[in-house]
Each structure stands twice: as C-alpha cells, then as structure tokens.
Design a protein around this motif. Structure first.
Motif, PDB file in Angstrom:
ATOM      1  N   ALA A   9       0.828  -1.203   0.000  1.00 30.29           N
ATOM      2  CA  ALA A   9       0.000   0.000   0.000  1.00 30.29           C
ATOM      3  C   ALA A   9       0.863   1.254   0.000  1.00 30.29           C
ATOM      4  N   LYS A  10       0.336   2.294  -0.626  1.00 34.19           N
ATOM      5  CA  LYS A  10       1.000   3.588  -0.641  1.00 34.19           C
ATOM      6  C   LYS A  10       0.514   4.459   0.512  1.00 34.19           C
ATOM      7  N   THR A  11      -0.658   4.129   1.036  1.00 36.37           N
ATOM      8  CA  THR A  11      -1.223   4.908   2.136  1.00 36.37           C
ATOM      9  C   THR A  11      -1.804   3.967   3.183  1.00 36.37           C
ATOM     10  N   VAL A  12      -2.040   4.498   4.373  1.00 38.66           N
ATOM     11  CA  VAL A  12      -2.778   3.789   5.407  1.00 38.66           C
ATOM     12  C   VAL A  12      -4.028   4.603   5.690  1.00 38.66           C
ATOM     13  N   THR A  13      -5.161   3.927   5.755  1.00 42.86           N
ATOM     14  CA  THR A  13      -6.437   4.600   5.979  1.00 42.86           C
ATOM     15  C   THR A  13      -6.794   4.561   7.454  1.00 42.86           C
ATOM     16  N   ALA A  14      -7.116   5.703   8.016  1.00 43.47           N
ATOM     17  CA  ALA A  14      -7.521   5.797   9.422  1.00 43.47           C
ATOM     18  C   ALA A  14      -9.039   5.730   9.500  1.00 43.47           C
ATOM     19  N   ILE A  15      -9.547   4.810  10.328  1.00 44.66           N
ATOM     20  CA  ILE A  15     -10.980   4.598  10.489  1.00 44.66           C
ATOM     21  C   ILE A  15     -11.375   4.863  11.927  1.00 44.66           C
ATOM     22  N   VAL A  78      -7.609  11.892  19.091  1.00 47.05           N
ATOM     23  CA  VAL A  78      -7.296  10.631  19.768  1.00 47.05           C
ATOM     24  C   VAL A  78      -8.564   9.809  19.969  1.00 47.05           C
ATOM     25  N   SER A  79      -9.632  10.460  20.402  1.00 42.37           N
ATOM     26  CA  SER A  79     -10.911   9.788  20.614  1.00 42.37           C
ATOM     27  C   SER A  79     -11.436   9.166  19.327  1.00 42.37           C
ATOM     28  N   ASP A  80     -11.426   9.922  18.266  1.00 42.72           N
ATOM     29  CA  ASP A  80     -11.924   9.419  16.986  1.00 42.72           C
ATOM     30  C   ASP A  80     -11.037   8.305  16.431  1.00 42.72           C
ATOM     31  N   SER A  81      -9.747   8.368  16.701  1.00 44.76           N
ATOM     32  CA  SER A  81      -8.814   7.386  16.152  1.00 44.76           C
ATOM     33  C   SER A  81      -8.801   6.083  16.938  1.00 44.76           C
ATOM     34  N   ASN A  82      -8.987   6.195  18.253  1.00 50.30           N
ATOM     35  CA  ASN A  82      -8.818   5.047  19.143  1.00 50.30           C
ATOM     36  C   ASN A  82     -10.136   4.464  19.636  1.00 50.30           C
ATOM     37  N   ALA A 173      -2.981   1.420  13.370  1.00 55.46           N
ATOM     38  CA  ALA A 173      -4.384   1.714  13.654  1.00 55.46           C
ATOM     39  C   ALA A 173      -4.642   3.186  13.925  1.00 55.46           C
ATOM     40  N   THR A 174      -3.603   3.926  14.285  1.00 52.05           N
ATOM     41  CA  THR A 174      -3.791   5.336  14.669  1.00 52.05           C
ATOM     42  C   THR A 174      -2.782   6.248  13.971  1.00 52.05           C
ATOM     43  N   PRO A 175      -2.712   6.210  12.655  1.00 50.35           N
ATOM     44  CA  PRO A 175      -1.679   6.981  11.952  1.00 50.35           C
ATOM     45  C   PRO A 175      -1.843   8.486  12.070  1.00 50.35           C
TER      46      PRO A 175
END
Length: 526
Positions: A9-15, A78-82, A173-175
């Motif tokens: 992958a060229k990118t990592v997607t944050a969900i 942080v809340s949205d990422s974790n 998981a938290t880029p």
C-alpha cells in the motif's frame, strides 16, 4: 471495519473504530528515504547534544504551550482514532503530555548531571571519578494504539532531553495521531532532522531501524512481538526497552472502603474499553465482603453509558480499537462461560453495527484454569474471585508471568504498604489503580513478561543515556605501586595492604600502614 496496512500500500487509511467513518489517510514513508532519515538524524543529534539542558528545555516549553492551546483538537483526534471517550483522551493522553513537557524540561539537568565519586578505599586514595550520562545517539520508538499519543510522546521527550535524535513509528491503527505528534514537535522548532516519523508496517520499520544502526529501541506492545523484537535486536546487540503489558490484579481486603473499591474497579477495568496494559484484569475479594463488593460493582457496570464518543461527553465507555482485539475478548469470555463462569452484569450499548463495541462485563465463577485469568484480555471484562486468607490472595495475584501493576484496597495504608512487599509488580498502588503512567516523576514498567527496562521518571531519562566513567589521579606519581618493575618489596606492600582494607584491630591497621607507605613512596616517586 479496522485500520490496516497492506504490504504494497501507498497509504494507510484511518478509520473511526466506533462509527466506521474514514478519518483520513496517511502516506507511507518510501523505503528509499529510510537511509537519509537516519543519516540526517545522526547529523542533527551531534548538534543537539552540544546544547545545554536549559536550551533543550525551551523547545519543550513551546511544545507544552502548543498542547495547551490545541488540547480539545488533540483529544478529539485521539478519541476518533482510538475509540476512547473525549474525557479519557483528555485526562489520560493530552494532560500527561503537557505534564511531561514540564517535568522533563525542569528535571533532566539534575537527573543526568555528572556525579563525582571519591575513592572507595585507601588503596585508591589518589583516584577520583566522575560518572557521566551521555546521549545514546539515535533512539527508535515503536508505539501502540491503546495510548497513541501519551505513550510515544513521553518517550520522545525523555530522549530529546537526554540529547538524542528520535525516529518514531506509531501503530498502523492510529496513523493520524502520529501526524498530530509531528505537529507538536514542529511547534517545538527542533533542529531539522532531529525528529522523524516513519509510516509503514511494524516489521519493515523495526528491521530498518536495526539495519541503520539505531542506538536503542523503545517498544510498547504484545509479549510475542516484544520477544521477536528482542531476538532481532540480539543480532546487532542493540539495547532495547520493552513494555509488554500486564495481567494486573486488584486485591480487596475485608476492611476496604467498598464504595471506593467498586468505583476504582469500574474505572481501572473499563476505562479505554479495558485496553490499558496497567488496568485491572483480575479482582480478588475477601470472602467476608465478596457479595457486597460484587453487588456494588454490578451496579456500577449496569450504570455505565456505553456508546459512540462525542463532544457532549455523555458517554462513559467508547468502542474497542480493532476488530481483532474485540474477537480476542469475545473468545476469552465465551470459553469462560462454557467452563462455568457467570455474567453478573453488563453495560448496555451499541453492540451491533459498524463499531467495535463490547459491553463492560462483570464475571464471577471463574478460576485460574481459564484463559480469561491467565492471558491478557485487554478488553472490558472484570472477573472476580473470593479469597479466604492473605496468603491465598498473594498466591493468586502472583500467579502470572506478567507483573506490570497491582493494587491493594484497605483502610490501613500502613498494612497495605507492608502487603505490597509480597506482590510481584512494577507498580503496586494502595486504594487506587491505573494512574501512575500519567506521573512523569515515577518509573513505569514491570518484571517477567511485562518487559525489560523502565520509562518515565529519573529512571526513564537514564534509560535514554549511556554511562561513561572518567577517572583521574591527583597524586601525580611517576608510577603506580603495581607497575613495572615488580619486586618482593612491592609484593609485600600489596600483601600488607589487604590489612588496610580489612584490619583485625586498630593496631593491625597501623602496622600495615607502616609496612605499605615506605615502599609506596619509593616506588611511586623515586
């Protein structure tokens, strides 16, 4: 949905793990840039190491002020990422970072100051020593997703104040939290190249760190991965500091304040959806207060507001961070129930839908044959067992290879401190749990499978340095007594010197001195 990095992958997607919403993307660091990153780090570190502690501190003050001015923005990210709540993010991530800027900035100079040492014996009366704490050079940090801001940032500060360059790798998981750390560091106006953030797969980056000769690696994560890191480090004899989690016990004695104990258990067991290496994972309660404690904790469990974190702060528990970790928790709970455990109480929340939610769950009827009591759960499950005697409680608490933290709950603090001597753990708290990681002045880490080394406090600063002893002689003699040429007189003097170190009597000491001094003076000065 889950955050992930595919090999090409060229990118990592944050969900957002609570909603499944895409938060953004972060570009992978091209592998062909790794060499230049480490080269620039070494060049910048040589300049940085020449700065005084006071000069280094000015950069930390700028970072501290940035954190203060962007606290809500950081907490939300942080809340949205974790998946943790806004309150959790603010109190366990943002505030500790600000406190760390202040403490390390103020205390590094004293902790890492050279230490003068006099002679340890009359044999070395002409010798003086100075023990110095020198920078390591380039320090690698690989951090986890459960505390994506506070864990790496504290180590970054320790490394910088000790005079090192830093290369950081945050969890896949938290880029975006890693990008936020870049912004904080940028506000500190550090020399170019002193700090770098590499985005990529963990194995790829750790291999690059060792190949490019980092001087030490600080890793926080699972026990299996930590063992892999240590084996990899052994190939180049690179020192490591490993914080690998805990199976942390809570002991409630019969005289405990049960209201406080139940409130503390709910916080330390369910906070961050149970994804805290220092959180409560096992509870042992004296049989005389067991039923009352379980009732109180059941009430606290049912009352928890479980849902998607928001700016209104009307949620107590958010989601777990990854699908894999939620499955691990579900599997452990299912195995325990099949073996005879009972769910006493659960929180109500959005357990169905796109988010990685798992109800806060109180379990009884468990034993140490269950995986739930032996392996790190890392989720919002609280198993409770009764005990009859203090010896039994200690044996149960120590029945784990992971010994990061523990807590003892009693109205008799003095007795609690005494009992703490028997508990295997890096931190043993009395009437509290899950807060010392936010205290910059005390060390963090534990024995056994919990890892190697310490971070935070003076001990953490010293882990970010290497020792050097500078020794000199002020007597200015022509030669030492034991130098060439050797003869019977010098041998007899050395033999007599043994009685200077361990005389039988005062007279014995004086006789030995009379035998030693003439030969020593002749040999050393003539």
């Amino acid at each position: 949905m889950n955050q992930f990095v595919t090999p090409n992958a060229k990118t990592v997607t944050a969900i957002n793990p609570a909603t499944g919403d895409v938060l953004g993307e972060a570009l992978h660091t091209p592998e062909d840039q790794y060499a230049s990153i480490f080269q620039r780090a070494r060049q910048a570190q040589k300049v940085w190491a020449k700065q005084s502690f006071a000069q280094r501190r000015t950069h930390l003050v700028k970072m501290r002020n940035y954190i203060r001015d962007h606290a809500e923005e950081l907490a939300r990210l942080v809340s949205d990422s974790n998946g943790k709540t806004r309150m959790d993010a603010l109190i366990t991530e943002v505030l500790p970072c600000q406190l760390a800027c202040d403490w390390y900035g103020k205390h590094a100079a004293k902790v890492l100051a050279p230490e003068r040492r006099g002679p340890s014996s009359l044999i070395w009366m002409g010798k003086r020593s100075e023990v110095r704490h020198e920078p390591l050079g380039v320090v690698g940090i690989i951090s986890p997703w459960n505390y994506p801001l506070s864990i790496p940032f504290g180590e970054i500060l320790m490394g910088l104040m000790a005079g090192n360059a830093i290369v950081l790798k945050v969890a896949a998981a938290t880029p975006l939290v890693g990008k936020a750390i870049e912004d904080i560091i940028a506000a500190g106006e550090l020399p170019s190249g002193l700090f770098s953030h590499i985005i990529g797969s963990g194995g790829q980056v750790s291999t690059a760190m060792f190949e490019h000769g980092i001087d030490k690696l600080f890793f926080t994560g699972s026990v299996p991965t930590g063992k892999q890191i240590m084996a990899q480090a052994a190939q180049t004899l690179t020192p490591v500091s490993l914080e690998l989690g805990g199976k942390d016990p809570m002991i409630v004695l019969e005289d405990a304040d049960l209201e406080r104990a139940a409130n503390g258990a709910a916080w330390a067991g369910y906070q961050n959806a149970g994804q805290s290496c220092g959180g409560v994972e096992r509870i042992y309660v004296h049989e005389s207060v067991y039923d009352r404690f379980v009732t109180l904790l059941a009430d606290r469990t049912r009352a928890l507001r479980h849902g998607v974190p928001n700016d209104e702060c009307d949620v107590d528990i958010g989601s777990m961070t990854t699908a894999n970790q939620r499955l691990t928790v579900e599997k452990q709970l299912a195995e325990a129930l099949e073996a005879g455990a009972t769910i006493v109480a659960q929180s109500e929340g959005p357990v169905h839908g796109p988010g990685h939610f798992h109800a806060a769950t109180l379990v009884t009827g468990i034993d140490h044959g269950m995986t739930l009591m032996r392996e790190e759960t890392f989720g919002p499950i609280l198993p409770v067992m009764p005990f009859r005697t203090e010896d039994e409680a200690v044996e149960l608490a120590n029945d784990s290879p992971m010994a990061l933290t523990a807590s003892i709950w009693t109205r008799d603090t003095r007795y609690g401190k005494k009992l703490a001597n028997r508990i295997n753990g890096g931190v043993v708290a009395i009437n509290d749990h899950l807060y010392t990681h936010a205290m910059s002045d005390v060390p963090w880490g534990g024995p056994g499978d919990s890892g190697i080394g310490r971070t935070h406090g003076p001990e953490g600063l010293k882990e970010m340095s290497k020792l050097k002893v500078v020794n000199w002689d002020w007597l200015r003699a022509r030669r030492n007594l034991w130098w060439y040429p050797q003869d019977k007189a010098s041998y007899a003097a050395i033999r007599s010197a043994l009685y200077l170190v361990a005389p039988r009597t005062v007279l014995d000491f004086l006789r030995s001195a009379i035998r030693v001094l003439p030969t020593m003076i002749r040999k050393m000065y003539f």
